[in-house]
Design an enzyme around this catalytic site. Structure first.
Site, short mmCIF file in Angstrom:
data_model
loop_
_atom_site.label_atom_id
_atom_site.label_comp_id
_atom_site.label_asym_id
_atom_site.label_seq_id
_atom_site.Cartn_x
_atom_site.Cartn_y
_atom_site.Cartn_z
N ASP A 237 57.45 23.45 34.32
CA ASP A 237 58.71 24.01 33.84
C ASP A 237 58.48 25.39 33.21
OD1 ASP A 237 61.44 23.90 33.46
OD2 ASP A 237 61.37 21.81 32.81
N ASP B 239 70.15 22.19 36.10
CA ASP B 239 69.75 20.78 36.15
C ASP B 239 70.91 19.93 36.68
OD1 ASP B 239 67.49 21.62 34.92
OD2 ASP B 239 67.69 20.33 33.16
C1 GLA Z 1 64.25 21.14 32.29
C2 GLA Z 1 64.13 20.77 33.77
C3 GLA Z 1 64.49 19.30 33.96
C4 GLA Z 1 63.59 18.42 33.11
C5 GLA Z 1 63.70 18.86 31.64
C6 GLA Z 1 62.69 18.14 30.76
O1 GLA Z 1 65.58 21.10 31.86
O2 GLA Z 1 64.94 21.57 34.57
O3 GLA Z 1 64.34 18.94 35.33
O4 GLA Z 1 62.26 18.49 33.57
O5 GLA Z 1 63.47 20.26 31.50
O6 GLA Z 1 62.80 18.52 29.42
#
Ligand code: GLA
Length: 416
Positions: A155, A219
């Protein structure tokens, strides 16, 4: 069958030639359904712990998911302690929730014939506030490889985006240097202006050389508004679009997890997500509780004909060929009708006819042969329905499907 010219002309722009992810990776990921729940006293069955991943691995192997191609079990955020080991400086799994450690969990998952994925972050912390990799890329790559993991999602929280052009490639080199094959999923473009599309997609071209897949856009959440916004983002009208041309064997766009088997989508909407993710050549990662899933959702996830489209070896990402809105019919009763397609390895096309209406009954959605790259007006073709699993006959240049609001119909069409 004639091979359309388009299939000869379409070549992927880049290649990450390490033999990994030649088709979009498939599996299960804890994030959307189980988030960062670390309270195992109150939620013993749904907290982020080795039990969750073991239980999921058991069900993937016993319930047909592994046989259908879902071979990854992926840990997402919140698996580690909050601080590195004071002596070795290594990352450490939370000892209460992962008492056997990640290496033993990997052995358990491998015994089932599955692979284990792990999550980390290129910055100083993960998005959930756990240990990040910044300044320790090589050390962490070595630690993770020594734990026998098979995939790493990285990430981009808590790092200045200007640094990422150096750090993501550096981690790619560190992972390669471990000698362990590890699928590298990069969230780099999700943190950039225009999601990496700026400057003719310079970042995307680089990504395709160092990462096997990458997230862009928001997300996903368990509701149709969120899933639709992802679908709308992937409305690309030409195979020359940078996001379309950059995808191919070894390097994929990732529109995020499948919400199928969760609580927020209707049956029609679940069918839509699955069909369209196959058109997008998307990695297929479920995020659901396999111990509690309806027969209908499971049937969608195990639809082998649609999975075969997703996993087509040519790896061309599909496009939106036609939409009622794009053709001046505007927004009728809260939605539009669309024709999507994806060129397959044998020269046939997967076609999805979609209705995004949110009221009314079925809408007639017409597919015409001339909508496809390389096909002309009035061409004769045969069609197979991938949800009915039936050949539905021969057509003279066009075919009409009755599509429910929020639903799709999906076909393979092939010239006679
Ligand atoms: C980000 C990513 C998600 C997930 C969260 C975890 O928002 O885009 O897919 O992995 O972090 O905290």
């Amino acid at each position: 069958m004639k091979i359309p010219l388009a299939s000869v002309l379409l070549t992927s722009v880049m290649a990450l030639d390490d033999g990994l992810a030649r088709t979009p990776p498939m599996g299960w990921m804890s994030w959307e359904r189980f988030l960062c729940n670390v309270d195992c006293d109150t939620y013993p069955d749904s907290c982020i712990s080795e039990n969750l991943y073991k239980r999921t691995a058991d069900l993937m192997a016993s319930e047909g998911y592994l046989d259908a191609g879902y071979d990854q079990v992926n840990i997402d955020d919140c698996w580690s302690t909050l601080k590195r080991d004071p002596v070795t400086n290594e990352q450490v799994a939370d000892p209460n929730r992962f008492p056997s450690g990640i290496k033993n969990l990997a052995a358990y998952v491998h015994d089932k014939g599955l692979k284990l994925g792990l999550y980390s972050d290129i910055g100083t912390k993960t998005c959930g506030g756990y240990i990040g990799m910044q300044d320790n890329l090589e050390l962490d790559a070595n630690t993770f490889a020594s734990w026998d993991i098979d995939m790493l999602k990285v990430d981009g929280c808590y790092q200045d985006t200007d640094m990422m052009k150096d750090t993501y490639p550096e981690l790619s080199r560190a992972l390669n240097a471990t000698g362990r094959p590890i699928v590298y999923s990069c969230s780099w473009p999700a943190y950039l202006p225009e999601f990496g599309e700026a400057n003719d997609g310079e970042v995307l071209k680089e990504l395709a050389e160092i990462c096997h897949m990458w997230r862009n856009w928001d997300d996903i959440r368990d509701d149709w508004g969120s899933v639709s916004s992802v679908i709308d983002y992937w409305k690309r009208n030409t195979t020359e679009d940078i996001f379309v041309s950059v995808a191919g064997p070894g390097h994929w766009n990732d529109p995020d997890q499948l919400m199928i088997g969760d609580n927020g989508l209707s049956h029609s909407q679940e069918r839509s997500q699955f069909a369209l993710w196959a058109i997008f050549a998307a990695p297929l990662f479920m995020s659901n509780d396999l111990a509690h899933i309806s027969k209908e959702s499971k049937e969608i996830l195990l639809n082998k004909e649609i999975i075969a489209v997703d996993q087509d070896p040519a790896g061309h990402q599909g496009i939106l060929n036609w939409s009622s809105e794009g053709n001046g019919d505007g927004d009728v009763y809260g939605g539009e009708t669309r024709v999507w397609s994806r060129l397959l390895n044998d020269g046939s096309y997967a076609v999805v006819l979609q209705s995004t209406h949110s009221m009314g009954t079925q809408t007639k959605v017409k597919f015409e042969s001339s909508m496809l790259d390389g096909w002309e007006v009035g061409q004769k073709f045969v069609a197979r329905d991938l949800y009915l699993h039936e050949d539905i006959g021969e057509f003279d240049g066009e075919m009409v499907a009755d599509v429910w609001p929020g639903d799709v119909e999906m076909f393979i069409v092939d010239l006679v």
